[in-house]
Structures are given as C-alpha cells and as structure tokens.
Design an enzyme around this catalytic site. Structure first.
Site, PDB file in Angstrom:
ATOM      1  N   LYS A 173      -4.155  42.813  21.667  1.00 59.45           N
ATOM      2  CA  LYS A 173      -4.969  42.988  22.877  1.00 59.45           C
ATOM      3  C   LYS A 173      -5.371  41.628  23.435  1.00 59.45           C
ATOM      4  O   LYS A 173      -6.264  40.963  22.923  1.00 59.45           O
ATOM      5  CB  LYS A 173      -6.233  43.796  22.583  1.00 59.45           C
ATOM      6  CG  LYS A 173      -6.890  44.251  23.894  1.00 59.45           C
ATOM      7  CD  LYS A 173      -8.383  44.281  23.856  1.00 59.45           C
ATOM      8  CE  LYS A 173      -9.069  43.018  24.282  1.00 59.45           C
ATOM      9  NZ  LYS A 173      -8.875  42.571  25.669  1.00 59.45           N
ATOM     10  N   SER A 227     -16.065  34.814  21.799  1.00 61.33           N
ATOM     11  CA  SER A 227     -17.450  34.327  21.774  1.00 61.33           C
ATOM     12  C   SER A 227     -18.163  34.728  20.484  1.00 61.33           C
ATOM     13  O   SER A 227     -17.772  35.674  19.804  1.00 61.33           O
ATOM     14  CB  SER A 227     -18.205  34.897  22.973  1.00 61.33           C
ATOM     15  OG  SER A 227     -18.260  36.303  22.853  1.00 61.33           O
ATOM     16  N   GLY A 231     -17.965  38.286  18.498  1.00 61.99           N
ATOM     17  CA  GLY A 231     -17.461  38.154  17.125  1.00 61.99           C
ATOM     18  C   GLY A 231     -18.429  38.739  16.108  1.00 61.99           C
ATOM     19  O   GLY A 231     -18.036  39.445  15.182  1.00 61.99           O
ATOM     20  N   GLU A 250     -12.691  33.430  14.938  1.00 61.35           N
ATOM     21  CA  GLU A 250     -12.784  32.045  15.421  1.00 61.35           C
ATOM     22  C   GLU A 250     -13.651  32.078  16.663  1.00 61.35           C
ATOM     23  O   GLU A 250     -13.326  32.774  17.623  1.00 61.35           O
ATOM     24  CB  GLU A 250     -11.406  31.482  15.772  1.00 61.35           C
ATOM     25  CG  GLU A 250     -10.523  31.186  14.585  1.00 61.35           C
ATOM     26  CD  GLU A 250     -11.099  30.158  13.618  1.00 61.35           C
ATOM     27  OE1 GLU A 250     -12.005  29.386  14.017  1.00 61.35           O
ATOM     28  OE2 GLU A 250     -10.660  30.155  12.461  1.00 61.35           O
ATOM     29  N   CYS A 284     -12.553  25.457  22.369  1.00 58.13           N
ATOM     30  CA  CYS A 284     -13.627  25.604  21.370  1.00 58.13           C
ATOM     31  C   CYS A 284     -13.785  24.307  20.582  1.00 58.13           C
ATOM     32  O   CYS A 284     -14.804  24.106  19.924  1.00 58.13           O
ATOM     33  CB  CYS A 284     -13.377  26.792  20.463  1.00 58.13           C
ATOM     34  SG  CYS A 284     -11.711  26.894  19.871  1.00 58.13           S
ATOM     35  N   GLN A 331     -17.619  32.180  34.683  1.00 54.04           N
ATOM     36  CA  GLN A 331     -17.675  30.958  33.876  1.00 54.04           C
ATOM     37  C   GLN A 331     -18.258  29.801  34.698  1.00 54.04           C
ATOM     38  O   GLN A 331     -19.041  28.999  34.189  1.00 54.04           O
ATOM     39  CB  GLN A 331     -16.272  30.608  33.352  1.00 54.04           C
ATOM     40  CG  GLN A 331     -16.234  29.407  32.438  1.00 54.04           C
ATOM     41  CD  GLN A 331     -17.058  29.566  31.167  1.00 54.04           C
ATOM     42  OE1 GLN A 331     -16.917  30.547  30.447  1.00 54.04           O
ATOM     43  NE2 GLN A 331     -17.942  28.619  30.882  1.00 54.04           N
ATOM     44  N   GLU A 383     -23.188  26.659  23.359  1.00 56.09           N
ATOM     45  CA  GLU A 383     -21.864  26.349  23.879  1.00 56.09           C
ATOM     46  C   GLU A 383     -21.805  26.646  25.371  1.00 56.09           C
ATOM     47  O   GLU A 383     -22.141  27.745  25.806  1.00 56.09           O
ATOM     48  CB  GLU A 383     -20.801  27.177  23.152  1.00 56.09           C
ATOM     49  CG  GLU A 383     -19.400  26.776  23.561  1.00 56.09           C
ATOM     50  CD  GLU A 383     -18.323  27.486  22.770  1.00 56.09           C
ATOM     51  OE1 GLU A 383     -18.412  28.711  22.626  1.00 56.09           O
ATOM     52  OE2 GLU A 383     -17.396  26.799  22.299  1.00 56.09           O
TER      53      GLU A 383
HETATM   54  P1  ADP Z   1     -14.632  35.177  26.206  1.00 53.64           P
HETATM   55  O1  ADP Z   1     -15.911  34.615  26.710  1.00 53.64           O
HETATM   56  O2  ADP Z   1     -13.678  34.183  25.645  1.00 53.64           O
HETATM   57  O3  ADP Z   1     -13.999  36.174  27.127  1.00 53.64           O
HETATM   58  P2  ADP Z   1     -15.247  37.423  24.522  1.00 53.64           P
HETATM   59  O4  ADP Z   1     -15.785  37.393  23.143  1.00 53.64           O
HETATM   60  O5  ADP Z   1     -15.992  38.158  25.568  1.00 53.64           O
HETATM   61  O6  ADP Z   1     -15.067  35.911  24.876  1.00 53.64           O
HETATM   62  O7  ADP Z   1     -13.759  37.980  24.507  1.00 53.64           O
HETATM   63  C1  ADP Z   1     -12.780  37.620  23.578  1.00 53.64           C
HETATM   64  C2  ADP Z   1     -11.859  38.805  23.373  1.00 53.64           C
HETATM   65  O8  ADP Z   1     -12.601  39.884  22.792  1.00 53.64           O
HETATM   66  C3  ADP Z   1     -11.263  39.360  24.666  1.00 53.64           C
HETATM   67  O9  ADP Z   1      -9.941  39.794  24.422  1.00 53.64           O
HETATM   68  C4  ADP Z   1     -12.179  40.524  24.976  1.00 53.64           C
HETATM   69  O10 ADP Z   1     -11.561  41.508  25.786  1.00 53.64           O
HETATM   70  C5  ADP Z   1     -12.440  41.041  23.576  1.00 53.64           C
HETATM   71  N1  ADP Z   1     -13.654  41.867  23.471  1.00 53.64           N
HETATM   72  C6  ADP Z   1     -14.752  41.818  24.248  1.00 53.64           C
HETATM   73  N2  ADP Z   1     -15.654  42.748  23.851  1.00 53.64           N
HETATM   74  C7  ADP Z   1     -15.126  43.398  22.800  1.00 53.64           C
HETATM   75  C8  ADP Z   1     -15.568  44.462  21.932  1.00 53.64           C
HETATM   76  N3  ADP Z   1     -16.750  45.037  22.085  1.00 53.64           N
HETATM   77  N4  ADP Z   1     -14.731  44.867  20.945  1.00 53.64           N
HETATM   78  C9  ADP Z   1     -13.549  44.266  20.767  1.00 53.64           C
HETATM   79  N5  ADP Z   1     -13.068  43.274  21.541  1.00 53.64           N
HETATM   80  C10 ADP Z   1     -13.842  42.832  22.546  1.00 53.64           C
END
Ligand code: ADP
Length: 481
Positions: A173, A227, A231, A250, A284, A331, A383
């Site tokens: 994904k 993020s 995470g 990560e 990062c 952003q 960050e």
């Molecule tokens: P960024 O600020 O880099 O977009 P995110 O943590 O929001 O950081 O997103 C990183 C990845 O995690 C993306 O592929 C996003 O679609 C996915 N993501 C966001 N929310 C969820 C969630 N609740 N469960 C699983 N994956 C998610």
C-alpha cells in the site's frame, strides 16, 4: 500524458470504483493521473490471494526468486530516466534526485537477488549427546507493506525486494500522494514472472486499506515507514491483534549535525545545505538541528547564509533546479506554521522561509534558517519535514554531544571535525542508529542496515542482510538420529 491506473490483485489488474487525481506539486494544473482509492474489500481480496499463494511461493527455488528480482532490478535501471522523471513529476524532488532514487531502487533489487542465494542456517553441537541442532530461517507469510510519499520508489523497493527474496507474499500500500511511481514499479514487478497472488498492489487510503491489513488475521507482519503518530497507533494495533503481528516501524528524526571549531568550513556548509535543504528537507535523515561551537559559529552562519542565496528553487523537472517544491499544500502549511512557532519562541529567522512565485502554480518555499535556537524550543524538538534548519550555539564538544543526544529521536547523527579524537568519541557516544563524520546526515548506502533508536524506529533494521531479521522467522530443530 495522464495515467488511468488499476490495482493489481490476485494476479489481475482490477478497476476501482473510486478514483482520485494525483497532482504535480511543481504545477498543480498538471494532473499526473487518476488512481484507485481501493475499498477494504479490495484489500481483503489481495490478502486472501497472497495467503493462497504463500505455500507454493515459500517453497519456490532460490534460483527462481533470484532471477525474478534480477529482472526487476535490471528493468528499473534500464528505465531510470523515464521512471525518475515520473517520480519527480509527482513528488517534486529534482530530476537528478528522482533518477538517483530510481537507480537506488534498481540496485536494491539486484542486491536482494544475490541475497536469495546467500540465505543460510547453522548446524551447531547439542549439549545432549547424539542430538543434532539446526537453526534455519523460514519465510513468515503475508506481509503488509505501508510506505510514505518522500521516497516513492526506494522505500517500496527496500521493503518489497527482501520480502520476496525470503519467500513472503506481499500486499503493498503506497502513500496516497505518490501512486504513479508505485504503479510503474508494480508493472515491472508483475511482468517479471511472479505467480498470481505473490505480489499485490492496493492503492488507497491508510484509514481504509492500511486498517484492513491491520485487522486481517492473515497478515502476519507489517512494515511501515511514515509519521510517529501513525506508526505508534499501527504498532499498538499489531500487538493487540490476534495473532499478534510482527511489526517494523521507520518514523521521524530530529537529526543533529555538530560543527566543531576545528571543522573545515566548506565541508560544514555543504553538508548542512545538502542534508537540511536538498530533497526539499523531506527526508527522515535530514539535518534539522545544526549544533555549532562558539569559535566557528558566526563564520559558519555567515557562510551558510551566503551559500543559501545561490540555491535555485524551482520546478522539479526544470534543468538547473536544486530544490523542488514542497510535496503538497498541507506540508507547506505545516512548514509555515513552524516558521511562526520558531519566531514566537524567540528564534531569529536569519534567512529564507518566503513563499516563492514561479512560472507555474506550485508549493514553492525558500529554504529557511533559524539562529539563536535553544534545544528546548519546539522547532528543535518536533519534526518539521521541510527545508528548515535550526542553528543551536554551544560552548564546546561536550555540550554539543549532550544537545545532539537530547531528543526523543535517534536516526542519524553527524559531526564535522578534523579531530580524530572527537570524531571517534562521537561515533561511540551518539545515541543514533547511524552516525556520519564529515558527511551529511542524509544519504546512506543500500547494502548496510538502515534504522534508528528511540522514537525513530521500532523493530528490526531494514536493508542489507539485516533485512532478514524481519522478513524471516528462525526455527531451531533438534534431532536424535
Ligand atoms: P506521512 O506524513 O508521511 O504521509 P503517515 O504516517 O500519515 O505519514 O503515512 C504513511 C503511510 O501510512 C501512508 O501510506 C499512509 O496512507 C499510511 N497510513 C496512514 N494512516 C494509516 C492507518 N491508520 N493505518 C495504516 N496505514 C496508515
């Protein structure tokens, strides 16, 4: 050219009911394509297909896996210019950076094609007479790979390549902002001859597709880059799920770059410009805290400010551009809000930070430098993920090291010095997963482990042969012949 993309599920390209546009951040009038917003049911289908494919794939020959990964790596390298251009068009890093990242992805697939052939176990003596003990590594099953937007091809490569190399099935994904690169990479992977179900691409929202992976009993492991907030939530869900999922995270950084009085000034300035501002600061491993001792502080700030005047911020695809746009409006809003937070906290915005107008509508911002920063300020602790650096003045090496380590992150930590004594001490005492001496905090090799400590990472390291810790599970067998 506008792309109309499909997901790849159970060996077939599948139309989605809902689509979303993908915009070029250098020119928001340019629609890169229309991409699927998959449903939870789409994700479940992909997981079921991966589960069905696992028994055969986990027993596939290492020669077959080697050949497939090699084919993928070779095609990525052969098409680096075209793929790099697509990446830069949708993410906004410069064309040179986009092509460089694409080459990196190709190299990663080639590295793991070799790793297929090197997987080994151990045969050790038993403490019991006559017993044989063997330690072997086995594939783990269906892995969910969730990737961010800032490295649209390299991060997917460093998760997908080891997952496949060690015999796992994949549900991938990608981030919503970079589906075009994920789609192009998936077309290459699919053409390389994997059996149906081994690799699935499910483009869609994290809250829908990501959540479906986390809910599924059939996904045994999740590797995530993104993020800290997402995470943390994701790991909690993985631990609460039944059975518990293996999880690798990560996340962010607040990476320090220490400049000592004895540093080579040019090296210090170039390392800072590179790591703080290139790739629009959206790494990062970016240097966001530049910790400078008193004897060089003013000379360093003057030279850095002067150097920043020559940085060319423009359309990512335009020849001569050194810094592309910020990835999207939200952003950019976040970056601007941190500029206000920094000023309100009493830091001096010494250079940059302005919004810039260019020939096309895009998210252009001049790289920003704060001085007079205290390590307790929010701009030194949180960050930002943009081209914003904060200079923190310290009196000596000991204070520099203490400030460098005083953070809830621990990904990359750098020092600029001509002293072997300080360089050696820093390597041993920096509380980070990666340490750089006279090199930018960002920019790593692909055949060695990548990852950090504290709030930056969780679980086993990624990349190099260390990747097998996550993508395999160890079995200890005892035999009395
Ligand atoms: P960024 O600020 O880099 O977009 P995110 O943590 O929001 O950081 O997103 C990183 C990845 O995690 C993306 O592929 C996003 O679609 C996915 N993501 C966001 N929310 C969820 C969630 N609740 N469960 C699983 N994956 C998610």
């Amino acid at each position: 050219m506008t792309i109309h993309a499909k997901n790849f599920i159970a060996g077939e390209w599948v139309e989605a009911r809902e689509m979303a546009p993908d915009l070029n951040p250098s020119n928001t009038d340019d629609v890169v394509g229309q991409f699927p917003r998959a449903s939870a049911a789409d994700a479940e289908k992909a997981i079921a297909a991966a589960k069905a494919a696992f028994p055969a794939w986990s027993r596939s020959s290492i020669q077959e896996r080697h050949d497939i990964l090699k084919k993928i790596g070779d095609e990525i390298l052969a098409r680096k210019d075209e793929l790099g251009r697509l990446l830069s068009r949708e993410e906004g890093k410069t064309l040179a950076e986009g092509i460089g990242e694409t080459v990196r992805a190709g190299q990663i697939f080639l590295f793991f094609s070799g790793e297929c052939l090197r997987l080994a176990g151990e045969k050790v003596p038993s403490v019991r007479p006559g017993v044989d003990v063997e330690i072997t590594r086995e594939p783990i099953g269906v892995v969910g790979l969730i990737t961010p937007w800032n490295f649209p091809i390299a991060i997917p490569a460093w998760k997908i390549a080891p997952a496949l190399a060690y015999g796992n099935c994949v549900v991938f994904k990608p981030a919503d902002l970079v589906p075009a690169t994920a789609h192009a990479l998936s077309e290459i992977i699919v053409r390389a001859g994997l059996p149906a179900g081994v690799f699935n691409l499910v483009m869609g929202r994290g809250s829908v597709v990501g959540e479906a992976m986390l809910r599924s009993r059939d996904v045994v492991a999740v590797s995530f880059t993104g993020s800290v907030a997402t995470g943390r939530k994701l790991a909690a869900t993985c631990i609460e799920s039944d059975p518990m999922k293996k999880v690798q995270l990560e996340m962010g950084g607040k990476n320090p770059f220490v400049v000592l009085d004895d540093a080579d000034l040019k090296t210090a300035v170039e390392c800072t410009v590179n790591a703080a501002f290139f790739s629009t600061g959206q790494r990062c491993t970016a240097s966001s805290r530049v910790i400078v001792t008193g004897g060089i502080h003013d000379r360093f700030v003057d030279a850095l400010t002067e150097r920043m005047k020559s940085l060319v911020v423009d359309d990512a695809l335009k020849p001569g551009t050194q810094i592309g746009p910020v990835v999207d409006q939200s952003q950019l809003d976040q970056n601007l809000s941190y500029l206000k937070i920094g000023r309100d906290e009493g830091a001096t915005l010494k250079a940059g930070g302005e919004l810039l107008n260019r020939a096309t509508p895009g998210f252009y911002m001049a790289p920003a430098l704060f001085t007079g920063v205290d390590n307790s300020m929010r701009i030194a602790r949180e960050e930002i993920f943009g081209p914003v650096a904060a200079v923190i003045r310290v009196k000596d090496y000991d204070e520099a090291l203490a400030v460098a380590n005083d953070t809830s992150f621990g990904l990359s930590s750098g020092i600029c010095t001509t002293s072997l004594k300080y360089a050696s001490h820093f390597k041993r005492n920096a509380d980070a997963g990666m340490v750089m001496v006279n090199l930018p905090t960002a920019g790593v090799d692909y055949h060695v482990p990548f990852g950090g400590r504290k709030g930056s990472s969780y679980g086993p390291r990624e990349q190099g042969r260390y990747a097998q810790e996550f993508y395999t599970t160890v079995k200890t067998s005892y035999t009395l012949p």
